[in-house]
Design an enzyme around this catalytic site. Structure first.
Site, PDB file in Angstrom:
ATOM      1  N   SER A 143    -135.531  31.059  -5.151  1.00 16.48           N
ATOM      2  CA  SER A 143    -134.886  32.061  -5.540  1.00 16.48           C
ATOM      3  C   SER A 143    -134.847  32.549  -6.874  1.00 16.48           C
ATOM      4  O   SER A 143    -135.098  31.185  -7.390  1.00 16.48           O
ATOM      5  CB  SER A 143    -133.520  32.223  -4.574  1.00 16.48           C
ATOM      6  OG  SER A 143    -132.412  33.662  -5.314  1.00 16.48           O
ATOM      7  N   TYR A 156    -125.325  28.208  -2.721  1.00 18.83           N
ATOM      8  CA  TYR A 156    -126.546  28.785  -2.294  1.00 18.83           C
ATOM      9  C   TYR A 156    -127.286  28.408  -3.154  1.00 18.83           C
ATOM     10  O   TYR A 156    -128.949  28.113  -3.324  1.00 18.83           O
ATOM     11  CB  TYR A 156    -126.492  30.616  -2.159  1.00 18.83           C
ATOM     12  CG  TYR A 156    -127.666  31.614  -2.583  1.00 18.83           C
ATOM     13  CD1 TYR A 156    -128.451  31.365  -0.992  1.00 18.83           C
ATOM     14  CD2 TYR A 156    -128.895  31.748  -3.452  1.00 18.83           C
ATOM     15  CE1 TYR A 156    -129.336  32.102  -0.595  1.00 18.83           C
ATOM     16  CE2 TYR A 156    -129.522  32.472  -2.810  1.00 18.83           C
ATOM     17  CZ  TYR A 156    -129.652  32.837  -1.421  1.00 18.83           C
ATOM     18  OH  TYR A 156    -131.288  33.339  -1.902  1.00 18.83           O
TER      19      TYR A 156
HETATM   20  N1  LIG Z   1    -132.976  39.191  -0.437  1.00 19.19           N
HETATM   21  C1  LIG Z   1    -132.487  39.354  -1.535  1.00 19.19           C
HETATM   22  O1  LIG Z   1    -132.351  39.747  -2.266  1.00 19.19           O
HETATM   23  C2  LIG Z   1    -133.299  36.953  -1.370  1.00 19.19           C
HETATM   24  C3  LIG Z   1    -133.788  37.273  -3.112  1.00 19.19           C
HETATM   25  C4  LIG Z   1    -134.210  35.789  -3.135  1.00 19.19           C
HETATM   26  C5  LIG Z   1    -134.576  34.972  -2.034  1.00 19.19           C
HETATM   27  N2  LIG Z   1    -134.209  35.009  -0.814  1.00 19.19           N
HETATM   28  C6  LIG Z   1    -134.214  34.683   0.500  1.00 19.19           C
HETATM   29  O2  LIG Z   1    -135.349  34.621   1.395  1.00 19.19           O
HETATM   30  C7  LIG Z   1    -135.060  34.178   2.610  1.00 19.19           C
HETATM   31  C8  LIG Z   1    -135.089  35.217   3.542  1.00 19.19           C
HETATM   32  O3  LIG Z   1    -134.562  36.626   3.532  1.00 19.19           O
HETATM   33  P1  LIG Z   1    -134.144  37.562   3.523  1.00 19.19           P
HETATM   34  O4  LIG Z   1    -133.664  38.321   2.347  1.00 19.19           O
HETATM   35  O5  LIG Z   1    -135.645  38.406   3.310  1.00 19.19           O
HETATM   36  O6  LIG Z   1    -133.317  38.271   4.819  1.00 19.19           O
HETATM   37  P2  LIG Z   1    -133.578  38.604   6.170  1.00 19.19           P
HETATM   38  O7  LIG Z   1    -131.385  38.770   6.709  1.00 19.19           O
HETATM   39  O8  LIG Z   1    -134.001  39.940   6.010  1.00 19.19           O
HETATM   40  O9  LIG Z   1    -134.375  37.472   6.675  1.00 19.19           O
HETATM   41  C9  LIG Z   1    -134.020  36.215   6.869  1.00 19.19           C
HETATM   42  C10 LIG Z   1    -134.648  35.881   8.775  1.00 19.19           C
HETATM   43  O10 LIG Z   1    -134.351  34.679   8.887  1.00 19.19           O
HETATM   44  C11 LIG Z   1    -133.927  34.045  10.128  1.00 19.19           C
HETATM   45  N3  LIG Z   1    -132.857  33.130  10.379  1.00 19.19           N
HETATM   46  C12 LIG Z   1    -132.088  33.262   9.591  1.00 19.19           C
HETATM   47  N4  LIG Z   1    -131.686  32.133  10.178  1.00 19.19           N
HETATM   48  C13 LIG Z   1    -132.640  31.608  11.158  1.00 19.19           C
HETATM   49  C14 LIG Z   1    -132.476  30.341  11.041  1.00 19.19           C
HETATM   50  N5  LIG Z   1    -131.930  28.751  11.218  1.00 19.19           N
HETATM   51  N6  LIG Z   1    -134.223  29.655  12.008  1.00 19.19           N
HETATM   52  C15 LIG Z   1    -135.207  30.321  12.066  1.00 19.19           C
HETATM   53  N7  LIG Z   1    -134.815  31.545  11.321  1.00 19.19           N
HETATM   54  C16 LIG Z   1    -133.377  32.369  10.367  1.00 19.19           C
HETATM   55  C17 LIG Z   1    -132.931  35.907  10.294  1.00 19.19           C
HETATM   56  O11 LIG Z   1    -132.698  36.274  11.486  1.00 19.19           O
HETATM   57  C18 LIG Z   1    -133.747  36.880   9.503  1.00 19.19           C
HETATM   58  O12 LIG Z   1    -134.798  37.152  10.171  1.00 19.19           O
HETATM   59  C19 LIG Z   1    -133.908  33.369   2.139  1.00 19.19           C
HETATM   60  O13 LIG Z   1    -134.326  32.182   2.763  1.00 19.19           O
HETATM   61  C20 LIG Z   1    -133.805  34.588   1.386  1.00 19.19           C
HETATM   62  O14 LIG Z   1    -132.151  33.291   0.606  1.00 19.19           O
HETATM   63  C21 LIG Z   1    -133.580  36.709  -1.255  1.00 19.19           C
END
Ligand SMILES: NC(=O)c1ccc[n+]([C@@H]2O[C@H](COP(=O)([O-])OP(=O)(O)OC[C@H]3O[C@@H](n4cnc5c(N)ncnc54)[C@H](O)[C@@H]3O)[C@@H](O)[C@H]2O)c1
Length: 269
Positions: A143, A156
């Site tokens: 991130s 986080y």
């Molecule tokens: N959305 C943002 O602004 C952002 C920014 C930087 C980094 N991220 C990172 O991106 C990654 C994806 O997140 P996102 O934003 O797409 O969120 P999201 O919630 O849309 O997708 C995350 C997915 O991970 C799955 N998940 C959660 N816990 C799990 C587990 N223990 N085992 C297997 N699957 C699991 C969820 O069911 C979901 O489908 C994360 O690592 C998050 O920290 C997100």
């Protein structure tokens, strides 16, 4: 990895958000995709989208915090496709609370998918990737909070700094094995991250602040844009994948403060 056509990607957290965006971008580039997610019904929907693009998809319901489940993910991926060329350790959650408000249960929940999940992915897949001929690539989702730790996101950010550290060391260690490594550092992306976190956090979310992930808010980009950038980075072999060029200033501020502290150390003798 210049040619992705007819290769295979395994993506954790691919049932939603950035994982789904990457799955679609890689399928569009001609890859078959293993959709690993704790949420099987969302994973199945994404599999249908992959198949609509003319590629094969395999859903493997997986909790990435469970080492045995991730070993099963690797077993099923290899038995179905015979090889894995891209591993994207992406599943994660985000607790938005000051550090002093974090319970032990919160720490475990935050560290689980974000850090242990990445470790489990590496432990399960690395021996097989090393034994496999040809080009391979690992993408770990960190991130912008892996570059800078804003108030309220300390725990986080701790997981995301760790993912950056793992990725940097891994890139050097794996170069000799023909395995590239990228670390994905997005800014704000319109996903279900807050909802997913509330759904799975043992104590819910009544006390939690919320990040604004509304696609109409300023500076919020779509997961499909992130997926496109991941595809380009895998093709080029980039280490760092940034999605928000405007955040360069934040990184500069942090690095400048670090460099200034070295100057201070020199001045102090
Ligand atoms: N959305 C943002 O602004 C952002 C920014 C930087 C980094 N991220 C990172 O991106 C990654 C994806 O997140 P996102 O934003 O797409 O969120 P999201 O919630 O849309 O997708 C995350 C997915 O991970 C799955 N998940 C959660 N816990 C799990 C587990 N223990 N085992 C297997 N699957 C699991 C969820 O069911 C979901 O489908 C994360 O690592 C998050 O920290 C997100």
């Amino acid at each position: 990895m210049k040619d992705l056509r007819d290769k295979v990607a395994v993506i954790t957290g691919a049932g939603s958000g950035i994982g789904r965006g990457t799955a679609l971008a890689l399928a569009d580039a001609g890859m078959d995709v293993v959709i690993a997610d704790i949420d099987e019904s969302n994973a199945t929907l994404v599999a249908a989208e992959i198949e609509a693009l003319g590629r094969r998809a395999l859903v493997v319901p997986t909790d990435v915090t469970d080492r045995a489940a991730v070993e099963t993910l690797a077993d099923k991926s290899y038995s179905e496709f015979g090889a894995v060329h891209v591993l994207h350790n992406n599943a994660g959650v985000a607790i938005f609370l000051p550090l002093e408000a974090m319970s032990d249960a919160d720490w475990d929940f935050q560290l689980g998918p974000n850090l242990r999940g990445v470790i489990n992915g590496l432990q399960a897949f690395l021996p097989r990737l090393k034994a496999q001929d040809g080009e391979k690539h690992i993408v770990n989702t960190a991130s912008m909070a892996g570059m800078w730790a804003p108030a309220g996101l300390g725990a986080y950010a701790a997981t995301k700094f760790a993912v950056v550290a793992i990725s940097e060391a891994l890139r050097t260690e794996l170069a000799v094995h023909n395995i590239g490594v990228s670390v994905l550092c997005p800014g704000i992306v319109a996903t279900n991250l807050m909802m997913t976190t509330l759904e799975h956090r043992p104590s819910g979310g009544a006390d939690m602040q919320m990040l604004d992930l509304d696609p109409n808010s300023a500076g919020v980009i779509l997961p499909e844009d992130v997926g496109r950038r991941v595809r380009l980075a895998v093709e080029r072999g980039d280490l760092y994948i940034f999605t928000h060029p405007d955040y360069k200033g934040i990184t500069e501020m942090r690095f400048n403060a670090i460099l200034a502290a070295f100057d201070q150390a020199k001045a102090d003798g």
